[in-house]
Design a protein around this motif. Structure first.
Motif, PDB file in Angstrom:
ATOM      1  N   VAL A 232     -29.019  16.300  81.297  1.00 31.69           N
ATOM      2  CA  VAL A 232     -29.017  16.501  82.744  1.00 31.69           C
ATOM      3  C   VAL A 232     -27.607  16.293  83.242  1.00 31.69           C
ATOM      4  O   VAL A 232     -26.950  15.318  82.857  1.00 31.69           O
ATOM      5  CB  VAL A 232     -29.992  15.513  83.438  1.00 31.69           C
ATOM      6  CG1 VAL A 232     -29.925  15.653  84.939  1.00 31.69           C
ATOM      7  CG2 VAL A 232     -31.403  15.716  82.932  1.00 31.69           C
ATOM      8  N   LEU A 233     -27.116  17.208  84.078  1.00 32.97           N
ATOM      9  CA  LEU A 233     -25.792  17.065  84.658  1.00 32.97           C
ATOM     10  C   LEU A 233     -25.878  17.197  86.172  1.00 32.97           C
ATOM     11  O   LEU A 233     -26.538  18.105  86.677  1.00 32.97           O
ATOM     12  CB  LEU A 233     -24.838  18.137  84.133  1.00 32.97           C
ATOM     13  CG  LEU A 233     -24.383  17.962  82.692  1.00 32.97           C
ATOM     14  CD1 LEU A 233     -23.591  19.176  82.247  1.00 32.97           C
ATOM     15  CD2 LEU A 233     -23.544  16.718  82.557  1.00 32.97           C
ATOM     16  N   ALA A 234     -25.216  16.307  86.867  1.00 33.39           N
ATOM     17  CA  ALA A 234     -25.085  16.387  88.318  1.00 33.39           C
ATOM     18  C   ALA A 234     -23.849  17.233  88.580  1.00 33.39           C
ATOM     19  O   ALA A 234     -22.726  16.739  88.482  1.00 33.39           O
ATOM     20  CB  ALA A 234     -24.968  14.994  88.918  1.00 33.39           C
ATOM     21  N   GLU A 235     -24.039  18.497  88.870  1.00 36.01           N
ATOM     22  CA  GLU A 235     -22.923  19.440  88.981  1.00 36.01           C
ATOM     23  C   GLU A 235     -21.862  18.981  89.971  1.00 36.01           C
ATOM     24  O   GLU A 235     -20.672  19.151  89.739  1.00 36.01           O
ATOM     25  CB  GLU A 235     -23.446  20.830  89.344  1.00 36.01           C
ATOM     26  CG  GLU A 235     -24.263  21.479  88.236  1.00 36.01           C
ATOM     27  CD  GLU A 235     -23.507  21.669  86.922  1.00 36.01           C
ATOM     28  OE1 GLU A 235     -22.288  21.887  86.938  1.00 36.01           O
ATOM     29  OE2 GLU A 235     -24.150  21.599  85.869  1.00 36.01           O
TER      30      GLU A 235
ATOM     31  N   GLU B 130     -34.242   7.231  87.541  1.00 35.36           N
ATOM     32  CA  GLU B 130     -33.782   7.335  86.156  1.00 35.36           C
ATOM     33  C   GLU B 130     -32.591   8.254  85.980  1.00 35.36           C
ATOM     34  O   GLU B 130     -32.356   8.784  84.883  1.00 35.36           O
ATOM     35  CB  GLU B 130     -34.938   7.705  85.216  1.00 35.36           C
ATOM     36  CG  GLU B 130     -36.027   6.654  85.210  1.00 35.36           C
ATOM     37  CD  GLU B 130     -37.156   6.948  84.238  1.00 35.36           C
ATOM     38  OE1 GLU B 130     -36.998   7.806  83.346  1.00 35.36           O
ATOM     39  OE2 GLU B 130     -38.201   6.306  84.369  1.00 35.36           O
ATOM     40  N   CYS B 131     -31.813   8.480  87.055  1.00 34.92           N
ATOM     41  CA  CYS B 131     -30.518   9.133  86.891  1.00 34.92           C
ATOM     42  C   CYS B 131     -29.723   8.234  85.948  1.00 34.92           C
ATOM     43  O   CYS B 131     -29.818   7.008  86.037  1.00 34.92           O
ATOM     44  CB  CYS B 131     -29.798   9.264  88.226  1.00 34.92           C
ATOM     45  SG  CYS B 131     -30.694  10.251  89.451  1.00 34.92           S
ATOM     46  N   THR B 132     -28.960   8.802  85.060  1.00 32.44           N
ATOM     47  CA  THR B 132     -28.360   8.050  83.959  1.00 32.44           C
ATOM     48  C   THR B 132     -26.845   8.210  83.956  1.00 32.44           C
ATOM     49  O   THR B 132     -26.336   9.327  84.014  1.00 32.44           O
ATOM     50  CB  THR B 132     -28.961   8.547  82.626  1.00 32.44           C
ATOM     51  OG1 THR B 132     -30.391   8.447  82.705  1.00 32.44           O
ATOM     52  CG2 THR B 132     -28.468   7.731  81.456  1.00 32.44           C
ATOM     53  N   TRP B 133     -26.138   7.076  83.835  1.00 29.88           N
ATOM     54  CA  TRP B 133     -24.676   7.077  83.977  1.00 29.88           C
ATOM     55  C   TRP B 133     -24.020   6.122  82.981  1.00 29.88           C
ATOM     56  O   TRP B 133     -24.545   5.056  82.689  1.00 29.88           O
ATOM     57  CB  TRP B 133     -24.287   6.621  85.379  1.00 29.88           C
ATOM     58  CG  TRP B 133     -25.099   7.259  86.459  1.00 29.88           C
ATOM     59  CD1 TRP B 133     -26.159   6.697  87.128  1.00 29.88           C
ATOM     60  CD2 TRP B 133     -24.953   8.571  86.990  1.00 29.88           C
ATOM     61  NE1 TRP B 133     -26.655   7.583  88.039  1.00 29.88           N
ATOM     62  CE2 TRP B 133     -25.936   8.755  87.981  1.00 29.88           C
ATOM     63  CE3 TRP B 133     -24.080   9.619  86.723  1.00 29.88           C
ATOM     64  CZ2 TRP B 133     -26.075   9.921  88.704  1.00 29.88           C
ATOM     65  CZ3 TRP B 133     -24.215  10.790  87.449  1.00 29.88           C
ATOM     66  CH2 TRP B 133     -25.199  10.934  88.425  1.00 29.88           C
TER      67      TRP B 133
ATOM     68  N   CYS C 240     -20.136  12.737  83.308  1.00 26.09           N
ATOM     69  CA  CYS C 240     -19.118  13.180  82.349  1.00 26.09           C
ATOM     70  C   CYS C 240     -19.708  13.814  81.085  1.00 26.09           C
ATOM     71  O   CYS C 240     -18.974  14.282  80.236  1.00 26.09           O
ATOM     72  CB  CYS C 240     -18.209  12.016  81.973  1.00 26.09           C
ATOM     73  SG  CYS C 240     -19.010  10.744  80.964  1.00 26.09           S
ATOM     74  N   ASP C 241     -21.040  13.790  80.959  1.00 19.92           N
ATOM     75  CA  ASP C 241     -21.763  14.366  79.816  1.00 19.92           C
ATOM     76  C   ASP C 241     -21.521  13.622  78.512  1.00 19.92           C
ATOM     77  O   ASP C 241     -21.772  14.145  77.431  1.00 19.92           O
ATOM     78  CB  ASP C 241     -21.451  15.853  79.658  1.00 19.92           C
ATOM     79  CG  ASP C 241     -22.511  16.594  78.851  1.00 19.92           C
ATOM     80  OD1 ASP C 241     -23.679  16.152  78.863  1.00 19.92           O
ATOM     81  OD2 ASP C 241     -22.172  17.609  78.206  1.00 19.92           O
ATOM     82  N   ARG C 242     -21.039  12.399  78.583  1.00 24.17           N
ATOM     83  CA  ARG C 242     -20.846  11.567  77.387  1.00 24.17           C
ATOM     84  C   ARG C 242     -22.196  11.289  76.740  1.00 24.17           C
ATOM     85  O   ARG C 242     -23.185  11.041  77.421  1.00 24.17           O
ATOM     86  CB  ARG C 242     -20.185  10.261  77.810  1.00 24.17           C
ATOM     87  CG  ARG C 242     -20.039   9.256  76.703  1.00 24.17           C
ATOM     88  CD  ARG C 242     -19.394   7.981  77.237  1.00 24.17           C
ATOM     89  NE  ARG C 242     -19.749   6.884  76.373  1.00 24.17           N
ATOM     90  CZ  ARG C 242     -19.755   5.624  76.726  1.00 24.17           C
ATOM     91  NH1 ARG C 242     -19.407   5.285  77.944  1.00 24.17           N
ATOM     92  NH2 ARG C 242     -20.089   4.702  75.875  1.00 24.17           N
TER      93      ARG C 242
END
Length: 78
Positions: A69-72, A25-28, A8-10
């Motif tokens: 970083v964004l997961a499109e 290290e994907c971040t959520w 969500c790019d928060r």
């Protein structure tokens, strides 16, 4: 330490104790993790755990990343 949720790019501060990461290290953020199937990383399918925080004195010499970083695929489905 990434500065944002990849879905969500928060904005996520380095001191936020409610941020999730996988072994890559994907971040959520917690809100997005709640929507992931089996609460698994949508990028790699791995388990998610709370990201450790970094003490303010260590952040001064070792700042968190500013690269967003964004997961499109994730952003497109939300």
């Amino acid at each position: 330490m990434r500065p944002n949720c990849e879905c969500c790019d928060r904005d996520l501060s380095p001191g936020d104790a409610h941020v999730y990461i996988c072994s890559f290290e994907c971040t959520w953020c917690p809100a997005c993790v709640d929507g992931f199937e089996n609460r698994a990383c949508p990028n790699c399918g791995g388990s998610l755990t709370l990201r450790p925080t970094r003490s303010p004195e260590k952040l001064a010499d070792n700042p968190a990343s500013t690269v967003r970083v964004l997961a499109e695929d994730c952003v497109a489905t939300r």
